[in-house]
Scaffold this motif. Structure first.
Motif, PDB file in Angstrom:
ATOM      1  N   VAL A 143      33.483   4.819  31.039  1.00  0.00           N
ATOM      2  CA  VAL A 143      34.743   4.143  31.394  1.00  0.00           C
ATOM      3  C   VAL A 143      35.817   4.600  30.413  1.00  0.00           C
ATOM      4  O   VAL A 143      35.662   4.447  29.197  1.00  0.00           O
ATOM      5  CB  VAL A 143      34.581   2.610  31.366  1.00  0.00           C
ATOM      6  N   ASN A 144      36.881   5.189  30.965  1.00  0.00           N
ATOM      7  CA  ASN A 144      37.944   5.717  30.106  1.00  0.00           C
ATOM      8  C   ASN A 144      38.995   4.646  29.853  1.00  0.00           C
ATOM      9  O   ASN A 144      40.024   4.597  30.516  1.00  0.00           O
ATOM     10  CB  ASN A 144      38.569   6.958  30.751  1.00  0.00           C
ATOM     11  N   GLU A 145      38.727   3.826  28.847  1.00  0.00           N
ATOM     12  CA  GLU A 145      39.675   2.770  28.497  1.00  0.00           C
ATOM     13  C   GLU A 145      40.489   3.216  27.292  1.00  0.00           C
ATOM     14  O   GLU A 145      41.697   3.092  27.257  1.00  0.00           O
ATOM     15  CB  GLU A 145      38.912   1.484  28.185  1.00  0.00           C
ATOM     16  N   ASP A 146      39.781   3.757  26.302  1.00  0.00           N
ATOM     17  CA  ASP A 146      40.422   4.196  25.067  1.00  0.00           C
ATOM     18  C   ASP A 146      40.032   5.661  24.858  1.00  0.00           C
ATOM     19  O   ASP A 146      38.844   5.985  24.854  1.00  0.00           O
ATOM     20  CB  ASP A 146      39.909   3.315  23.918  1.00  0.00           C
ATOM     21  N   LEU A 147      41.040   6.541  24.710  1.00  0.00           N
ATOM     22  CA  LEU A 147      40.771   7.986  24.670  1.00  0.00           C
ATOM     23  C   LEU A 147      39.768   8.367  23.570  1.00  0.00           C
ATOM     24  O   LEU A 147      38.801   9.093  23.827  1.00  0.00           O
ATOM     25  CB  LEU A 147      42.096   8.744  24.468  1.00  0.00           C
ATOM     26  N   GLY A 148      39.983   7.813  22.369  1.00  0.00           N
ATOM     27  CA  GLY A 148      39.095   8.164  21.240  1.00  0.00           C
ATOM     28  C   GLY A 148      37.655   7.771  21.526  1.00  0.00           C
ATOM     29  O   GLY A 148      36.717   8.549  21.304  1.00  0.00           O
ATOM     30  N   ALA A 149      37.482   6.569  22.065  1.00  0.00           N
ATOM     31  CA  ALA A 149      36.128   6.085  22.355  1.00  0.00           C
ATOM     32  C   ALA A 149      35.480   6.915  23.456  1.00  0.00           C
ATOM     33  O   ALA A 149      34.280   7.229  23.409  1.00  0.00           O
ATOM     34  CB  ALA A 149      36.181   4.612  22.755  1.00  0.00           C
ATOM     35  N   THR A 150      36.290   7.289  24.460  1.00  0.00           N
ATOM     36  CA  THR A 150      35.754   8.107  25.560  1.00  0.00           C
ATOM     37  C   THR A 150      35.264   9.452  25.022  1.00  0.00           C
ATOM     38  O   THR A 150      34.173   9.916  25.363  1.00  0.00           O
ATOM     39  CB  THR A 150      36.842   8.344  26.634  1.00  0.00           C
ATOM     40  N   VAL A 151      36.086  10.069  24.168  1.00  0.00           N
ATOM     41  CA  VAL A 151      35.713  11.380  23.618  1.00  0.00           C
ATOM     42  C   VAL A 151      34.418  11.244  22.802  1.00  0.00           C
ATOM     43  O   VAL A 151      33.507  12.070  22.931  1.00  0.00           O
ATOM     44  CB  VAL A 151      36.871  11.967  22.763  1.00  0.00           C
ATOM     45  N   GLU A 152      34.314  10.195  21.996  1.00  0.00           N
ATOM     46  CA  GLU A 152      33.086  10.030  21.200  1.00  0.00           C
ATOM     47  C   GLU A 152      31.873   9.814  22.105  1.00  0.00           C
ATOM     48  O   GLU A 152      30.782  10.323  21.822  1.00  0.00           O
ATOM     49  CB  GLU A 152      33.232   8.880  20.187  1.00  0.00           C
ATOM     50  N   SER A 153      32.033   9.083  23.212  1.00  0.00           N
ATOM     51  CA  SER A 153      30.915   8.905  24.156  1.00  0.00           C
ATOM     52  C   SER A 153      30.491  10.252  24.716  1.00  0.00           C
ATOM     53  O   SER A 153      29.292  10.548  24.834  1.00  0.00           O
ATOM     54  CB  SER A 153      31.313   8.026  25.334  1.00  0.00           C
ATOM     55  N   LEU A 154      31.464  11.090  25.050  1.00  0.00           N
ATOM     56  CA  LEU A 154      31.135  12.406  25.615  1.00  0.00           C
ATOM     57  C   LEU A 154      30.439  13.267  24.569  1.00  0.00           C
ATOM     58  O   LEU A 154      29.460  13.960  24.876  1.00  0.00           O
ATOM     59  CB  LEU A 154      32.400  13.103  26.128  1.00  0.00           C
ATOM     60  N   VAL A 200      42.539   9.246  36.354  1.00  0.00           N
ATOM     61  CA  VAL A 200      41.630   8.574  35.422  1.00  0.00           C
ATOM     62  C   VAL A 200      41.799   9.154  34.015  1.00  0.00           C
ATOM     63  O   VAL A 200      41.358   8.553  33.031  1.00  0.00           O
ATOM     64  CB  VAL A 200      40.158   8.653  35.905  1.00  0.00           C
ATOM     65  N   GLY A 201      42.432  10.319  33.950  1.00  0.00           N
ATOM     66  CA  GLY A 201      42.677  10.922  32.637  1.00  0.00           C
ATOM     67  C   GLY A 201      41.731  12.070  32.309  1.00  0.00           C
ATOM     68  O   GLY A 201      41.530  12.389  31.135  1.00  0.00           O
ATOM     69  N   LYS A 202      41.168  12.703  33.338  1.00  0.00           N
ATOM     70  CA  LYS A 202      40.200  13.791  33.098  1.00  0.00           C
ATOM     71  C   LYS A 202      40.797  14.904  32.231  1.00  0.00           C
ATOM     72  O   LYS A 202      40.176  15.358  31.289  1.00  0.00           O
ATOM     73  CB  LYS A 202      39.736  14.412  34.424  1.00  0.00           C
ATOM     74  N   GLY A 203      42.020  15.318  32.585  1.00  0.00           N
ATOM     75  CA  GLY A 203      42.657  16.428  31.863  1.00  0.00           C
ATOM     76  C   GLY A 203      42.878  16.077  30.396  1.00  0.00           C
ATOM     77  O   GLY A 203      42.565  16.869  29.502  1.00  0.00           O
ATOM     78  N   THR A 204      43.383  14.871  30.156  1.00  0.00           N
ATOM     79  CA  THR A 204      43.651  14.436  28.782  1.00  0.00           C
ATOM     80  C   THR A 204      42.348  14.337  27.998  1.00  0.00           C
ATOM     81  O   THR A 204      42.262  14.754  26.842  1.00  0.00           O
ATOM     82  CB  THR A 204      44.335  13.038  28.810  1.00  0.00           C
ATOM     83  N   VAL A 205      41.313  13.794  28.649  1.00  0.00           N
ATOM     84  CA  VAL A 205      40.019  13.639  27.979  1.00  0.00           C
ATOM     85  C   VAL A 205      39.436  15.014  27.630  1.00  0.00           C
ATOM     86  O   VAL A 205      38.974  15.236  26.512  1.00  0.00           O
ATOM     87  CB  VAL A 205      39.036  12.834  28.873  1.00  0.00           C
ATOM     88  N   VAL A 206      39.517  15.944  28.577  1.00  0.00           N
ATOM     89  CA  VAL A 206      38.946  17.277  28.328  1.00  0.00           C
ATOM     90  C   VAL A 206      39.729  17.993  27.224  1.00  0.00           C
ATOM     91  O   VAL A 206      39.139  18.635  26.349  1.00  0.00           O
ATOM     92  CB  VAL A 206      38.870  18.110  29.629  1.00  0.00           C
ATOM     93  N   SER A 207      41.060  17.845  27.209  1.00  0.00           N
ATOM     94  CA  SER A 207      41.854  18.465  26.125  1.00  0.00           C
ATOM     95  C   SER A 207      41.459  17.881  24.774  1.00  0.00           C
ATOM     96  O   SER A 207      41.302  18.620  23.793  1.00  0.00           O
ATOM     97  CB  SER A 207      43.350  18.218  26.322  1.00  0.00           C
ATOM     98  N   ALA A 208      41.299  16.561  24.714  1.00  0.00           N
ATOM     99  CA  ALA A 208      40.933  15.925  23.440  1.00  0.00           C
ATOM    100  C   ALA A 208      39.517  16.329  23.028  1.00  0.00           C
ATOM    101  O   ALA A 208      39.235  16.540  21.842  1.00  0.00           O
ATOM    102  CB  ALA A 208      41.042  14.405  23.570  1.00  0.00           C
ATOM    103  N   LEU A 209      38.638  16.457  24.004  1.00  0.00           N
ATOM    104  CA  LEU A 209      37.252  16.861  23.721  1.00  0.00           C
ATOM    105  C   LEU A 209      37.228  18.285  23.162  1.00  0.00           C
ATOM    106  O   LEU A 209      36.483  18.603  22.238  1.00  0.00           O
ATOM    107  CB  LEU A 209      36.435  16.774  25.013  1.00  0.00           C
ATOM    108  N   ARG A 210      38.104  19.126  23.717  1.00  0.00           N
ATOM    109  CA  ARG A 210      38.159  20.521  23.270  1.00  0.00           C
ATOM    110  C   ARG A 210      38.662  20.599  21.817  1.00  0.00           C
ATOM    111  O   ARG A 210      38.192  21.408  21.026  1.00  0.00           O
ATOM    112  CB  ARG A 210      39.094  21.303  24.189  1.00  0.00           C
TER     113      ARG A 210
END
Ligand code: 5GP
Length: 212
Positions: free
Chosen positions: A185-196, A33-43
């Motif tokens: 919902v992880n559709e777009d990385l930037g949007a997902t990070v902003e939601s988090l 689902v992209g958890k690793g990528t999302v967490v790296s971008a969030l960091r």
């Protein structure tokens, strides 16, 4: 415990009394689902976050670094961690390798007021919910089942047998999404990070615009 990857005394036992909680956020979701990528971008977006480094019995993949991506440990070392109450949670994931969150560094980070992120599977998320009921939980979902399959096949890191097993686990994990406090919902990385960032209350207020 022996070897360069062996967890030292830091990983043994819990840090005494239960720490004040509220600073832990569990991020979970199915394979690919992209958890690793999302967490790296969030960091990168929020450098003050403290992201737990899990212990695992899985062999390192090319480019993975000891102590950064995981603490790669032997089965004996993992048994030792369990025996000495060194893990906040642990699970056998995809029916193969064991993964766990070293308890003591998490306790220390929470006690230091850090915002702690655990990127773990559903079984681990359930254990954290039981042991740290104040922890927040976020489920990352794919836009669709087809997209999930595409991403898993596309990344090419698993054999066909491993893929089949991961997809079977993914079906079960998706069915448990409603157990979590929030679903993103992880559709777009930037949007997902902003939601988090919003869900974690990490957004910095935009400075008020001053008219010249
Ligand atoms: P991978 O082998 O692809 O790095 O990770 C496989 C799965 O293990 C992922 O779903 C990941 O979230 C999960 N995982 C990673 N670390 C931990 C952990 O410390 N505890 C648990 N329960 N799951 C973990």
């Amino acid at each position: 415990m022996t070897g360069p990857g062996a967890p030292g005394p830091l990983y043994r036992g819990s840090a005494g009394a239960e720490p004040p909680c509220g600073g832990i956020t569990v991020i979970s979701g199915p394979t690919a689902v992209g958890k690793g990528t999302v967490v790296s971008a969030l960091r990168l977006r929020c450098p003050d976050l403290w992201v737990s480094v899990s212990a695992t019995t899985r062999a390192p993949r090319p480019m993975e670094r000891e102590g950064i991506d995981y603490h790669f440990v032997s089965n004996e070392d993992f048994d030792d961690l369990i025996e000495h109450d060194g893990l906040l949670e642990w699970a056998t994931v995809h029916g193969t390798d064991r993964y766990g969150t070293p308890a003591r560094p998490v306790d220390a980070a929470v006690a230091a007021g850090r915002h702690v992120i655990l990127e773990i599977d559903l079984q681990g998320a359930r254990q954290v919910r039981a042991r740290r009921p104040e922890a927040r939980s976020i489920f990352l979902a794919p836009p669709s089942w087809e997209v999930l399959v595409e991403r898993l096949v596309g990344r090419g890191t698993e054999t066909p047998e491993q893929r089949t097993r991961r997809l079977a686990t993914a079906r079960m994990e998706l069915a448990a999404a409603s157990e979590f406090d929030h679903l993103v919902v992880n559709e777009d990385l930037g949007a997902t990070v902003e939601s988090l960032v919003d869900l974690l209350g990490l957004a910095t207020p935009t400075p008020a615009k001053v008219n010249p």
